[in-house]
Structure formats: C-alpha cells, structure tokens
Design an enzyme around this catalytic site. Structure first.
Site, short mmCIF file in Angstrom:
data_model
loop_
_atom_site.label_atom_id
_atom_site.label_comp_id
_atom_site.label_asym_id
_atom_site.label_seq_id
_atom_site.Cartn_x
_atom_site.Cartn_y
_atom_site.Cartn_z
CB VAL B 14 -0.82 -0.09 1.30
CG1 VAL B 14 -2.05 -1.19 1.10
CG2 VAL B 14 -0.21 -0.02 2.46
CB CYS B 15 0.09 4.90 -0.60
SG CYS B 15 -0.41 4.68 -2.46
N PRO B 16 2.41 4.55 1.50
CG PRO B 16 4.20 5.75 2.75
CD PRO B 16 3.01 5.10 2.86
#
Lengths: 209, 80
Positions: B14-16
């Site tokens: 997932v981000c970041p």
C-alpha cells in the site's frame, strides 16, 4: 534480509518518510545506517540529539560519558539498528557533537566534522568545524547581553538543531555551518546566521606562536 | 537481444510503500533502464505514476490488466 536498495523490509518501513526525501533516498539512508556519531554532551542536549540521530537511522552512537539507562533504552527502542557505546570509540566517528556551555570544539581528536553548540549569556551558537580548516567557537567574540542560560525546553531545541546539522554533515547536504554561525537569542527568539572568519590569533585554532 | 525490463511486484503493498519501493528500485538502475511495476490497489496505480512524472521519470504506460484488481506500470529511468 535485504530486499531493496540494500535495506530490509523493516528498515524500508521504519525510514520510509526519510527515504522519500530527494536529498536522502536509499543511498542516503544506507549512508546513515553505516555512520558513527560521537557525542560529548550531558543532559537534555545530548539526549535529544541522540534520539534524533537514532531516529534518522545513524548506525552507531558513542557517548563520551555515561548516560541514563532510560535514555539508552529509548534510543534502542527508536532504532534497533543503532549500536550504542560509551567511552572511547573503537572505530573513528564520522561526525562528533560537542554540546554545552563550555564547548569549544576541542574535545574531539579526529578529523571528522564537529558540530558545536555553546552559549554565552543568552545567545546560543551552532557551528560546524572542520578541524584545522575552519573557524572555531573561540574565533568569535562572546556576545553581549545579560546571562540567561537556556532552560530544558531550549536545551531540547538546541539538541535537535545539532542533530540536524550532524545529519546534514553525514549526508553531505544543505548549506553547512562552516565558517558561519547560527545564533539564537533565546529570550527574544531572534535567529541569525552570519559569517565567521578564522582568526590567526585564535587561542584554540590559530597558528602556534 | 534486448533484455526484458526488470519487474517489481508490489501486489499486496500500500501507499506510501509502493512509491518508496519504486524509488529504491529505480535508484539501483542505470539511467535509461526500464522497470515494470505491478500494483493491486487503485490508489498506488494513480499516485505512483503521478509522483514518478513529477520527479522526472518517464512513465511509458499504465495498463489496467484486470479491472480494479491489477495494474501494470511501465517506467523508464529518466533522472537520477
């Protein structure tokens, strides 16, 4: 186990915000993980500087004097990669921090850059010295003003600033405080950076007579 | 014969961290080298190409291979 850029999964997650900084990236992070900082500082100044160096991922910190166990535990909790030592370091430091009222930058013996914080009256000063090559704190005349030693909160701010300059030195970024001084007039919150000329007659770094 | 571009499978990420890992992978590549990224979350498929372009990298294509489930982003290193 290394996954990407020589960094483990845990390190990527721990330092992700810093890795995203263009001036740091994976290369800078690896440089910090391989770096060794030596601290000549007691109390809050040294403790805060150590916490921020550890949080940034500096691989080894050696205190010249002993520190409370709680501080060492805190540093170890922030960064389990960081090797902590006390006393004479077994390897040459990459940066030395000398922080305190009587600091002059002369307690270090190697050629590593020295980050020095000192204060005279109410003015605190931050400099980076290149031993034998740049102006030292004694090249400056003491500032004027009534004595007003910084309190604990100011010590914490100064310790953070010292860590910032040390990290800049380790990463080779920023505009170094070499032959320049950052002066903070703490009671008035005035901040100034000005040039410092190395004095040939400086009692510390001048030519021997 | 030209070697196929390196592939970085970021499915499940997932981000970041998708962007952090993309940057780390690009750092190790020479200028002009190509990298294929695989994402399975729409936020990264949108934000990573945008961030790469902002940093001066060349995003050659963004392909949604399975609707809402898999994206393949082809990038060429255009800047150190």
């Amino acid at each position: 186990m290394a996954t990407l850029g020589g960094l483990s999964e845990e390190q990527i997650r721990r330092y992700s915000r810093q890795i995203l900084l263009p001036e740091v990236g994976g290369r800078g992070q690896r440089r910090l993980l391989g770096a060794h900082a030596r601290l000549h500082a007691d109390g809050t100044l040294g403790e805060v500087a150590a916490l921020y160096l550890a949080a940034a991922g500096v691989g080894a910190i050696t205190w010249a004097n002993d520190v409370p166990a709680a501080v060492r535990e805190c540093v170890a909790a922030i960064n389990p990669d960081c090797r902590l030592g006390v006393g004479e370091p077994t390897t040459a430091p990459d940066v030395e921090l000398e922080l305190g009222e009587t600091a002059s930058g002369d307690r270090s013996t190697g050629s590593a850059p020295r980050i020095v914080i000192t204060w005279h009256g109410r003015v605190a000063r931050l400099q980076r010295l290149l031993p034998g090559r740049s102006a030292c704190p004694l090249c400056l005349p003491p500032p004027e003003g009534e004595p007003a030693p910084p309190g604990p909160a100011a010590h914490a701010a100064l310790g953070s600033l010292a860590a910032v300059e040390a990290l800049n030195a380790l990463l080779g970024i920023g505009e170094p405080l070499i032959d320049r001084v950052l002066e903070l007039d703490l009671p008035t919150c005035r901040v100034e950076t000005r040039a410092v000329i190395r004095r040939p007659d400086c009692p510390q770094c001048g030519a021997p007579s | 014969m030209t070697e196929p571009p390196a592939e970085l499978d970021l499915r499940g990420e997932v981000c970041p961290y998708t962007f952090v890992k993309t940057r780390l992978a690009l750092e190790d590549l020479p200028l002009g080298a190509e990298l294929v990224l695989l994402f399975d979350n729409p936020q990264s498929a949108d934000s990573v190409p945008r961030s790469l372009r902002r940093e001066g990298q060349e995003v050659l294509s963004v392909c949604e291979e399975s609707v809402g489930k898999l994206w393949r982003v082809h990038v060429r290193k255009g800047k150190e």
